[in-house]
Design an enzyme around this catalytic site. Structure first.
Site, short mmCIF file in Angstrom:
data_model
loop_
_atom_site.label_atom_id
_atom_site.label_comp_id
_atom_site.label_asym_id
_atom_site.label_seq_id
_atom_site.Cartn_x
_atom_site.Cartn_y
_atom_site.Cartn_z
CE LYS A 185 -6.37 17.29 73.11
NZ LYS A 185 -5.99 15.90 73.04
C1 LIG Z 1 -5.32 15.73 71.40
C2 LIG Z 1 -3.94 15.28 71.20
C3 LIG Z 1 -3.18 15.65 70.07
C4 LIG Z 1 -3.78 16.36 68.91
O1 LIG Z 1 -4.25 17.63 69.18
P1 LIG Z 1 -5.12 18.38 68.09
O2 LIG Z 1 -5.22 19.77 68.63
O3 LIG Z 1 -6.44 17.69 68.01
O4 LIG Z 1 -4.37 18.32 66.81
C5 LIG Z 1 -1.85 15.27 70.01
N1 LIG Z 1 -1.29 14.56 71.00
C6 LIG Z 1 -1.97 14.18 72.09
C7 LIG Z 1 -1.28 13.39 73.16
C8 LIG Z 1 -3.33 14.50 72.22
O5 LIG Z 1 -4.01 14.08 73.29
#
Ligand SMILES: *Cc1c(COP(=O)(O)O)cnc(C)c1O
Length: 384
Positions: A185
């Site tokens: 992210k």
């Molecule tokens: C990355 C992601 C998640 C999960 O996030 P984590 O922090 O890795 O648990 C959930 N939904 C979407 C759309 C994502 O891109």
């Protein structure tokens, strides 16, 4: 040619430096390394940036989604609407609550849930919906709330820190917002998540749920007048806390968020200007008034016109030192969901197309101008 052999552009790379390194010394030296003052500061800054009353840090976005559904009372027998094209965690969180995820196809132009396909899956059991702001582009949550005012709305804003619609930031659009600080992210704490809400009661519930159900946090207790009195436990909670090491890094990263997005936006525009000339590529569409968070830059390939299939293209780019990934996956095409719910690939045709024909190309804050030019040139040389 020689240059492209040595060039290696990762799909994503966290941007951290001296400041993150320096701030980490503080919790290490003070000895307070679980949820504490830095998490509190991170939450305060995150709430301000996303224009919400409360931000509650947790261990990742998946646990954020789980707690959001629990706090809204989702349980056995309930149905929760989820887009068919999203990271599996969105749907898994519904299963954690023993509720049923109800998939809805996406709009292929935005990769987000198709608002026009929601109505026909609504039943008396439908309690909530999780619109996903995929790749950093907000789903049209205001329209969803308008059309279905009785539904609880949990934003999966894992990719959408800093994104928004007009003046409304992601995380302030639904009843609860969920964010991720995974290294893929735009800002990261290694692992990490955040919940946002304007509702005092939900905030209080989330606060307890992330900390074993305790009525006060450890920091409040240890720094309060009677640290030896254990808190009250009135509900079954979880340990989904963020550490203060992560909180400290989060404070520094969050201050860079808007600059990161601005830089990504500049290069996303560069990509679009150059790649939209290629007839078999569809560049990202941004509806009027939307602020994209640019977690990733995802193209759609028209395989009927392209000189090669998506997977061959990913291999070709890999040879050029450019790493790529499918945008994400279609939940109904995953083995576990096929087995549990008996889905066929064609149940959600747009999600299937996105699953098979989307490609994320490198876009992050450690790329150079030459890296971006190399990506564009590698596509252009394929044009014919
Ligand atoms: C990355 C992601 C998640 C999960 O996030 P984590 O922090 O890795 O648990 C959930 N939904 C979407 C759309 C994502 O891109």
């Amino acid at each position: 040619m020689q240059e492209s052999k040595t060039r290696s552009i990762p799909i994503s790379l966290p941007s951290m430096g001296q400041e993150e390194w320096e701030i980490l010394k503080k919790p290490i030296e003070s000895g307070w390394i679980t949820q504490g003052p830095f998490v509190a500061e991170f939450e305060r800054l995150f709430a301000v940036r996303h224009n919400v009353k409360h931000a509650i840090a947790v261990s990742n976005c998946t646990t954020a989604l789980h707690l959001a559904l629990l706090a809204l009372g989702i349980g056995e027998g309930d149905e929760v609407i989820v887009p068919a094209f999203t990271w599996v965690a969105t749907a898994n969180a519904v299963l954690y609550c023993r509720a049923k995820p109800i998939l809805v196809d996406i709009d292929i132009s935005t990769f987000n849930i198709d608002i026009n396909k929601i109505e026909k899956v609504i039943t008396p059991q439908t309690k909530a919906i999780i619109p996903v702001h995929l790749f950093g582009l907000c789903a049209d949550v205001p329209a969803i709330r308008n059309k279905f005012p009785w539904l609880k709305v949990v934003e999966d804003g894992a990719c959408a820190a800093g994104a928004g619609i007009n003046s409304l930031p992601a995380g302030s659009l639904g009843h609860i917002g969920c964010f991720s600080f995974h290294p893929r992210k735009s800002v990261t704490t290694g692992e990490g998540g955040m919940l946002t809400t304007n509702d005092d009661e939900l905030a209080e519930k989330l606060n307890r749920l992330r900390n074993h159900g305790a009525s006060v946090s450890e920091e409040q207790r240890h720094k309060g007048p009677r640290p030896y009195i254990l808190p009250a436990f009135e509900i079954v909670g979880y340990n989904y806390r963020m550490t203060d090491l992560q909180g400290a890094v989060g404070v520094v990263q969050l201050k860079k968020l808007d600059a990161f997005i601005e830089e990504r936006n500049y290069w996303a525009t560069y990509y679009t200007e150059n790649l939209s000339k290629i007839k078999w590529l569809k560049t990202p569409y941004i509806p009027e008034g939307y602020k994209h968070g640019w977690q990733s830059y995802v193209l759609l390939i028209d395989e009927a016109k392209s000189p090669m299939k998506r997977n061959e293209l990913m291999e070709y780019l890999q040879q050029k030192g450019i790493s790529t990934r499918p945008g994400t996956h279609a939940v109904h095409m995953l083995d576990v969901y096929k087995r549990m719910f008996g889905y066929c690939e064609d149940d959600f045709p747009n999600a299937k197309t996105a699953n098979n024909c989307s490609i994320a190309i490198p876009l992050h804050n450690r790329m150079t101008k030459e890296d971006y030019e190399h990506v564009v040139e590698s596509f252009i040389s394929l044009k014919k």
